[in-house]
Design a protein around this motif. Structure first.
Motif, PDB file in Angstrom:
ATOM      1  N   GLU A   1      40.938  31.463 -52.654  1.00 57.53           N
ATOM      2  CA  GLU A   1      39.690  32.108 -52.227  1.00 57.53           C
ATOM      3  C   GLU A   1      39.977  33.450 -51.562  1.00 57.53           C
ATOM      4  O   GLU A   1      39.287  34.446 -51.798  1.00 57.53           O
ATOM      5  CB  GLU A   1      38.927  31.187 -51.276  1.00 57.53           C
ATOM      6  N   PHE A   2      41.006  33.471 -50.721  1.00 56.58           N
ATOM      7  CA  PHE A   2      41.367  34.718 -50.053  1.00 56.58           C
ATOM      8  C   PHE A   2      41.861  35.741 -51.061  1.00 56.58           C
ATOM      9  O   PHE A   2      41.540  36.930 -50.965  1.00 56.58           O
ATOM     10  CB  PHE A   2      42.438  34.440 -48.993  1.00 56.58           C
ATOM     11  N   ALA A   3      42.619  35.285 -52.044  1.00 55.38           N
ATOM     12  CA  ALA A   3      43.128  36.186 -53.082  1.00 55.38           C
ATOM     13  C   ALA A   3      41.986  36.794 -53.890  1.00 55.38           C
ATOM     14  O   ALA A   3      42.042  37.966 -54.291  1.00 55.38           O
ATOM     15  CB  ALA A   3      44.083  35.439 -54.006  1.00 55.38           C
ATOM     16  N   ALA A   4      40.932  36.020 -54.143  1.00 52.43           N
ATOM     17  CA  ALA A   4      39.781  36.551 -54.875  1.00 52.43           C
ATOM     18  C   ALA A   4      39.107  37.671 -54.089  1.00 52.43           C
ATOM     19  O   ALA A   4      38.687  38.690 -54.660  1.00 52.43           O
ATOM     20  CB  ALA A   4      38.785  35.428 -55.163  1.00 52.43           C
ATOM     21  N   ALA A   5      39.007  37.496 -52.774  1.00 45.92           N
ATOM     22  CA  ALA A   5      38.437  38.561 -51.939  1.00 45.92           C
ATOM     23  C   ALA A   5      39.313  39.801 -51.964  1.00 45.92           C
ATOM     24  O   ALA A   5      38.828  40.931 -52.046  1.00 45.92           O
ATOM     25  CB  ALA A   5      38.259  38.057 -50.508  1.00 45.92           C
ATOM     26  N   LEU A   6      40.630  39.599 -51.922  1.00 46.24           N
ATOM     27  CA  LEU A   6      41.549  40.731 -51.967  1.00 46.24           C
ATOM     28  C   LEU A   6      41.475  41.467 -53.303  1.00 46.24           C
ATOM     29  O   LEU A   6      41.648  42.684 -53.358  1.00 46.24           O
ATOM     30  CB  LEU A   6      42.981  40.262 -51.717  1.00 46.24           C
ATOM     31  N   ALA A   7      41.205  40.722 -54.384  1.00 48.42           N
ATOM     32  CA  ALA A   7      41.085  41.357 -55.698  1.00 48.42           C
ATOM     33  C   ALA A   7      39.909  42.320 -55.735  1.00 48.42           C
ATOM     34  O   ALA A   7      39.958  43.362 -56.403  1.00 48.42           O
ATOM     35  CB  ALA A   7      40.938  40.300 -56.783  1.00 48.42           C
ATOM     36  N   PHE A   8      38.835  41.996 -55.016  1.00 52.66           N
ATOM     37  CA  PHE A   8      37.691  42.910 -54.929  1.00 52.66           C
ATOM     38  C   PHE A   8      38.034  44.126 -54.075  1.00 52.66           C
ATOM     39  O   PHE A   8      37.661  45.262 -54.394  1.00 52.66           O
ATOM     40  CB  PHE A   8      36.481  42.186 -54.335  1.00 52.66           C
ATOM     41  N   LEU A   9      38.780  43.902 -53.000  1.00 51.83           N
ATOM     42  CA  LEU A   9      39.096  44.990 -52.073  1.00 51.83           C
ATOM     43  C   LEU A   9      40.212  45.896 -52.581  1.00 51.83           C
ATOM     44  O   LEU A   9      40.248  47.085 -52.249  1.00 51.83           O
ATOM     45  CB  LEU A   9      39.514  44.405 -50.719  1.00 51.83           C
ATOM     46  N   ALA A  10      41.132  45.352 -53.363  1.00 54.77           N
ATOM     47  CA  ALA A  10      42.351  46.072 -53.733  1.00 54.77           C
ATOM     48  C   ALA A  10      42.111  47.449 -54.342  1.00 54.77           C
ATOM     49  O   ALA A  10      42.843  48.393 -54.031  1.00 54.77           O
ATOM     50  CB  ALA A  10      43.201  45.217 -54.675  1.00 54.77           C
TER      51      ALA A  10
ATOM     52  N   ARG B   1      47.182  36.991 -58.197  1.00 54.38           N
ATOM     53  CA  ARG B   1      45.761  37.039 -58.565  1.00 54.38           C
ATOM     54  C   ARG B   1      45.248  38.480 -58.603  1.00 54.38           C
ATOM     55  O   ARG B   1      44.447  38.823 -59.470  1.00 54.38           O
ATOM     56  CB  ARG B   1      44.932  36.209 -57.572  1.00 54.38           C
ATOM     57  N   VAL B   2      45.679  39.302 -57.684  1.00 51.27           N
ATOM     58  CA  VAL B   2      45.243  40.698 -57.721  1.00 51.27           C
ATOM     59  C   VAL B   2      45.819  41.390 -58.956  1.00 51.27           C
ATOM     60  O   VAL B   2      45.130  42.198 -59.605  1.00 51.27           O
ATOM     61  CB  VAL B   2      45.649  41.425 -56.426  1.00 51.27           C
ATOM     62  N   ARG B   3      47.039  41.075 -59.320  1.00 53.97           N
ATOM     63  CA  ARG B   3      47.618  41.650 -60.540  1.00 53.97           C
ATOM     64  C   ARG B   3      46.830  41.218 -61.776  1.00 53.97           C
ATOM     65  O   ARG B   3      46.656  41.984 -62.722  1.00 53.97           O
ATOM     66  CB  ARG B   3      49.077  41.221 -60.674  1.00 53.97           C
ATOM     67  N   GLN B   4      46.298  39.978 -61.747  1.00 49.30           N
ATOM     68  CA  GLN B   4      45.541  39.466 -62.882  1.00 49.30           C
ATOM     69  C   GLN B   4      44.098  39.968 -62.895  1.00 49.30           C
ATOM     70  O   GLN B   4      43.542  40.274 -63.957  1.00 49.30           O
ATOM     71  CB  GLN B   4      45.533  37.932 -62.857  1.00 49.30           C
ATOM     72  N   LEU B   5      43.460  40.048 -61.719  1.00 50.24           N
ATOM     73  CA  LEU B   5      42.018  40.262 -61.641  1.00 50.24           C
ATOM     74  C   LEU B   5      41.609  41.705 -61.382  1.00 50.24           C
ATOM     75  O   LEU B   5      40.520  42.120 -61.778  1.00 50.24           O
ATOM     76  CB  LEU B   5      41.421  39.367 -60.540  1.00 50.24           C
ATOM     77  N   ALA B   6      42.443  42.452 -60.679  1.00 50.14           N
ATOM     78  CA  ALA B   6      42.070  43.821 -60.325  1.00 50.14           C
ATOM     79  C   ALA B   6      42.680  44.798 -61.329  1.00 50.14           C
ATOM     80  O   ALA B   6      43.802  44.610 -61.768  1.00 50.14           O
ATOM     81  CB  ALA B   6      42.556  44.160 -58.913  1.00 50.14           C
ATOM     82  N   PRO B   7      41.935  45.850 -61.703  1.00 51.62           N
ATOM     83  CA  PRO B   7      42.525  46.870 -62.582  1.00 51.62           C
ATOM     84  C   PRO B   7      43.729  47.504 -61.902  1.00 51.62           C
ATOM     85  O   PRO B   7      43.787  47.614 -60.680  1.00 51.62           O
ATOM     86  CB  PRO B   7      41.389  47.872 -62.767  1.00 51.62           C
ATOM     87  N   SER B   8      44.688  47.927 -62.689  1.00 55.81           N
ATOM     88  CA  SER B   8      45.938  48.441 -62.130  1.00 55.81           C
ATOM     89  C   SER B   8      45.789  49.824 -61.513  1.00 55.81           C
ATOM     90  O   SER B   8      46.611  50.240 -60.707  1.00 55.81           O
ATOM     91  CB  SER B   8      47.027  48.490 -63.215  1.00 55.81           C
ATOM     92  N   GLY B   9      44.736  50.554 -61.901  1.00 51.89           N
ATOM     93  CA  GLY B   9      44.541  51.896 -61.366  1.00 51.89           C
ATOM     94  C   GLY B   9      44.517  52.917 -62.476  1.00 51.89           C
ATOM     95  O   GLY B   9      44.627  52.591 -63.662  1.00 51.89           O
TER      96      GLY B   9
END
Length: 312
Positions: free
Chosen positions: A99-108, A10-18
């Protein structure tokens, strides 16, 4: 329990890679972080007067990660923390993992580094698994020094000093893991039974985290210029990074408790600074000698009361 693979995906999908970078630049960042991680324990040991622990801390594994890699490690850590606790069943579902993964996507995109005291890493020729692991999020660190036009080597050392200070704390006080675990379990059980009001164990957790984060901030901000020549620029940039926000980000930060984390930094650093001014770092190190030496929530606001009780 929380599924680390869901967090990774989910973080790979939702968070920008950098930030965009070249292969050479990415390799230089990884090499620079690993070099700083080798040198940082000696600096922290000198600043904290815990030279006797430096060899143990030097053995702690260091992982240089992408954002999804950090999310996976964070999920594994939370799983270890909650394992066999009273609320473990509540997190044993795909919905909880999502749900936890969604929170991590914001924090990542925001995490530069982290010391994970709950990790158990098995390394070849090292015997039993080693407790604790240092996590460094390479794209975030690279993005930080690029955004503020900072010296890359100084940023690497700055982050490593902060995180290795946590490593020294948990090495000096190995009982900290058990204290935090028991209080987290007690808090989750209390919340499950009655969610009204501030629970005593939760207040204790917040106080402990304030001390841990405040101590790391105190040490990080006092690295001599000889070690980090541009430290004033780096600390200034860090302050701007933390204050830079938007209404949406502020709302999400409040929801995830990040605003509380910043308050912990400030309150905890002031507590450590007052103790250090009056009793030196040997007085500060009394914190790690016994679980009963941890301050109460009231003592966090009144360091002199804590010093009278613990230092005499």
């Amino acid at each position: 329990m929380i599924d680390p693979l869901i967090a990774f995906r989910r973080v790979r999908q939702l968070a920008p890679s950098g930030p965009r970078t070249t292969t050479a630049r990415a390799r230089a960042t990884v090499a620079g972080l690993r070099d700083s991680a080798r040198r940082a324990p000696g600096i922290v040991a000198e600043l904290t007067e815990m030279e006797h622990l430096v060899r143990d801390v030097e053995d702690i594994p260091v992982s240089v990660l992408t954002r999804p890699g950090w999310a996976q490690a964070a999920a594994q850590s939370v799983g270890t923390l909650l394992e066999s606790g009273p609320a473990a069943e509540a997190f044993n579902s795909r919905i909880a993992s999502e749900e936890f993964a969604a929170a991590l996507a914001f924090l990542a995109p925001r995490i530069l580094g982290q010391f994970d005291p709950f990790a158990l890493t098995a390394l070849p020729d090292r015997g039993l698994p080693i407790a604790g692991r240092l996590l460094l999020v390479a794209p975030n660190i690279a993005g930080f020094d690029e955004r503020f036009d900072l010296d890359r080597r100084d940023v690497h050392m700055f982050v490593c000093v902060h995180e290795f200070t946590h490593a020294f704390q948990f090495t000096a006080a190995p009982w900290l893991r058990d204290v935090l675990t028991s209080k987290v379990h007690a808090t989750l059980e209390q919340i499950r039974e009655d969610s009204r009001g501030m629970h005593e164990d939760l207040a204790d957790i917040m106080t402990i985290m304030s001390v841990l984060e405040g101590h790391a901030e105190y040490v990080m901000n006092r690295v001599p210029i000889a070690r980090i020549p541009s430290i004033r620029r780096v600390t200034g940039a860090m302050a701007r990074r933390r204050s830079d926000s938007s209404p949406l980000r502020e709302a999400a930060s409040r929801l995830l408790g990040l605003d509380m984390k910043m308050a912990q930094y400030r309150k905890g650093e002031e507590f450590i600074a007052q103790v250090a001014r009056r009793a030196g770092h040997s007085g500060v190190n009394a914190l790690w000698a016994d679980p009963l030496h941890l301050p109460s929530p009231a003592e966090l606001d009144q360091p002199s009361v804590w010093m009278a009780r613990v230092l005499g």
